[in-house]
Structure formats: C-alpha cells, structure tokens
Scaffold this active site. Sequence first.
Site, short mmCIF file in Angstrom:
data_model
loop_
_atom_site.label_atom_id
_atom_site.label_comp_id
_atom_site.label_asym_id
_atom_site.label_seq_id
_atom_site.Cartn_x
_atom_site.Cartn_y
_atom_site.Cartn_z
N CYS A 30 -17.08 1.28 0.94
CA CYS A 30 -15.26 0.60 0.57
C CYS A 30 -14.96 0.17 2.20
O CYS A 30 -14.00 -0.47 2.35
CB CYS A 30 -14.34 1.50 -0.64
SG CYS A 30 -13.72 2.58 0.01
N GLN A 74 -9.92 -4.15 -3.72
CA GLN A 74 -11.29 -3.37 -3.59
C GLN A 74 -12.41 -4.00 -4.30
O GLN A 74 -13.52 -4.74 -4.21
CB GLN A 74 -11.07 -2.07 -2.95
CG GLN A 74 -12.96 -1.61 -2.52
CD GLN A 74 -12.69 -2.14 -1.16
OE1 GLN A 74 -12.01 -2.41 0.00
NE2 GLN A 74 -14.37 -2.51 -1.06
N ARG A 131 0.77 -1.14 -0.18
CA ARG A 131 -0.26 0.06 -0.02
C ARG A 131 0.70 1.28 -0.16
O ARG A 131 1.72 1.55 0.75
CB ARG A 131 -1.39 0.14 1.47
CG ARG A 131 -1.90 1.38 1.59
CD ARG A 131 -2.79 0.73 2.29
NE ARG A 131 -3.69 0.31 2.03
CZ ARG A 131 -4.90 0.67 2.20
NH1 ARG A 131 -5.20 0.90 3.83
NH2 ARG A 131 -6.47 -0.14 1.83
N ARG A 133 -13.51 -9.30 0.37
CA ARG A 133 -11.87 -8.76 0.41
C ARG A 133 -10.77 -9.89 0.33
O ARG A 133 -9.88 -10.55 -0.22
CB ARG A 133 -11.44 -7.87 1.40
CG ARG A 133 -11.86 -6.39 1.14
CD ARG A 133 -11.40 -5.71 -0.64
NE ARG A 133 -10.16 -5.59 0.00
CZ ARG A 133 -9.61 -5.00 0.34
NH1 ARG A 133 -10.30 -3.57 1.03
NH2 ARG A 133 -8.17 -4.90 0.73
N HIS A 165 -7.42 1.02 -6.41
CA HIS A 165 -7.39 0.23 -5.02
C HIS A 165 -8.17 -1.11 -6.15
O HIS A 165 -9.33 -1.28 -5.79
CB HIS A 165 -8.47 0.54 -4.14
CG HIS A 165 -8.20 0.25 -3.41
ND1 HIS A 165 -7.30 -1.11 -2.31
CD2 HIS A 165 -8.91 -0.22 -1.73
CE1 HIS A 165 -7.62 -1.44 -1.02
NE2 HIS A 165 -8.54 -0.19 -0.93
N ASP A 174 -17.51 6.52 -1.00
CA ASP A 174 -16.11 6.12 -0.20
C ASP A 174 -15.91 8.16 0.51
O ASP A 174 -16.50 8.72 0.11
CB ASP A 174 -15.12 6.38 -0.87
CG ASP A 174 -13.61 6.26 -0.77
OD1 ASP A 174 -13.25 5.72 0.56
OD2 ASP A 174 -12.92 6.20 -1.47
#
Length: 307
Positions: A264, A132, A102, A292, A129, A224
Amino acid sequence: MPVKKRDFLSISDLSVEEIHALFARTEELKKSRFLDAFKNKAVGLIFQKPSLRTRVSFQVGVWQLGGQCMSLSPAEVNIGVRESIKDAARTLSRYLDLIVARVFKHREVEELGQYSLVPVINGLSDSYHPCQALADIFTVKEKRGSVNGLTLVYLGDGNNVCNSLLQITSMLGMNMKVACPKGYAPNKEVLEFAQAQGKKTGATIMVTQDPKDAVRGADVLYTDVWASMGQEREAAKRAKIFKKYQINKELMGLAKNNALVMHCLPAHRGAEITDDCLDSPNSVVFDEAENRLHVQKAIMLKLAEGR
Ligand code: CP
Ligand code: NVA
C-alpha cells in the site's frame, strides 16, 4: 422523502454488487478524468495521522470532479481533543458536503459518521483502510481481468490493510492466506466475516505462521509495514519478530512466475520488502497508488448521489 446519507467506513458497508459497480465506474473515470459533478461542493479531509497518497489523491480527485477541498491537520482541528467528535461532526456538516477522515481508533470515524449529516469516508483507522483495499483489488482486476479464484498471500502484520483485504477478497471470491507471526493475526471478527463470505463465494481464507508454505503458487504477494502509524515505539521489537515474513527474491521464487507484488506504501525498503522485489517488473505498487485516485472518485460520486 430525503435520502438517508451513507458512509463508507469499511468494505463491509458495500454489497458485492456495489463493489462491481464501483469498479465499472472507476474504469470509466480513469478514461475521462474531468467532470463537474462536484461543482459548488466542498470536501474536508481530516488527518489525525500523516499521509501522502490519501491526502493528495482525495484532493486531486475532488478538483477533477469540479469541487473544492481542504485538508485539516491535528494542529488545526484535533478532533476529539480540542472539541468532541460529536460537535466537530455537527459543525462540519453545516459547511461541507463530504468528510474524509484518517483517525486512530475506528470508533472515532464511526462517531463522525453517526453525527455528521453528510457522508463520511474512512481514510484509514487503526482497524481498516477500505479505500486502499478497493484500489488494490481494482488493480488486480485490471491486471488479470478477473479476481475470482486467484490467491492473494498477505505477509506480515494482520493490521488495518490486512483486515480490509480480507473483507474484499472473500466477498469477491478471491482466496486469501495471511502469513504472520503468532500474536499478530488479523482481527477475529474480520476473520469470521471473511470465512462466512467465503462460504458464499467459494473463497478460502486461512492464517498460517509459515511464510514459505503460504506463498507457494500465489497469484499476488502483498505486504505492509510491520509497525503501523501509532506503533512506532514497537518498531525495533517487531523488526525481529517479522524478519522471516520479508518479501524477498527467495520467497518470491516460490510464488507463480507472474505473481503481482503489492504494497500500500509507504514502504520500509529492506524491512518488509527488499528493493529488488519492490522495483521488480512484477511490482504494481504505483498502479495501486494511482488507482486510489480513480476508485475514490467513484466512491465520492456514489455517496454524493445518496446511493
Ligand atoms: N497508502 C496510503 O494510505 O498512503 P498514505 O499513508 O501516504 O496516505
Ligand atoms: N498499516 C499502515 C498503513 C499505511 C497506509 C498504517 O496504518 O500505518
């Protein structure tokens, strides 16, 4: 001949067929959790930003596959600062079988992939992402049977999550509308990619500044945070700019009755989404979070097999 290792840095690294195959495998993995495919394998998770879901779901996923996992914070590694990304990638490749990272700049995870001899998975960059988005669209498929022809409306910032959703929806023939303030539209190249995919799959892709118009008839409402990690200083300014893009009961009332509500996470309750929507029966946010785990196990297995 040695197989060329593959990375998963963006949804566009996969073909449509591979996404469908990953979803099929995810369904199987969700039923039978434990395998020993990663016996004697070590996975390293590099986090340059905070994380709850990505860290825990990857760690538990590796355990469930029979492997060992370690998480490396900036205090321990700080790739690109304590040493170059290139040297860190080459060193880590001598110990690990897979790297999840990340990062801030997408270029950083690309550089890790370029120099690592083992597969690299993007666990979120400023641009994408992908894990996700895979989990999200797998969740829609689980709830609706198929995603082709459904319409997902994304409200708020045209950010990393939005970019990855644009890629996957357009590839799978799912329409996507992005409702965002002027100046906060998704990345231009991503939009061009999505439009081009849409021409092949029949998906329509559009960007508008009108949230009410966008959500009419929606099958999925997605939002988000308005200020992503690294943008904290802009939070107050953004809160004003994004106010009318909040998912609330009024806006939800314009979508289909059974529209799924997605996020998310982590969510800023009362900002981009109200409590009554996040906690409504339409909300599938914890299914997304659970998926996930399953979808990432499928992608780790695929990359470890060199496919
Ligand atoms: N959705 C997600 O990636 O959550 P974390 O930032 O907690 O990993
Ligand atoms: N857009 C958010 C997603 C967090 C999972 C961020 O980058 O902070």
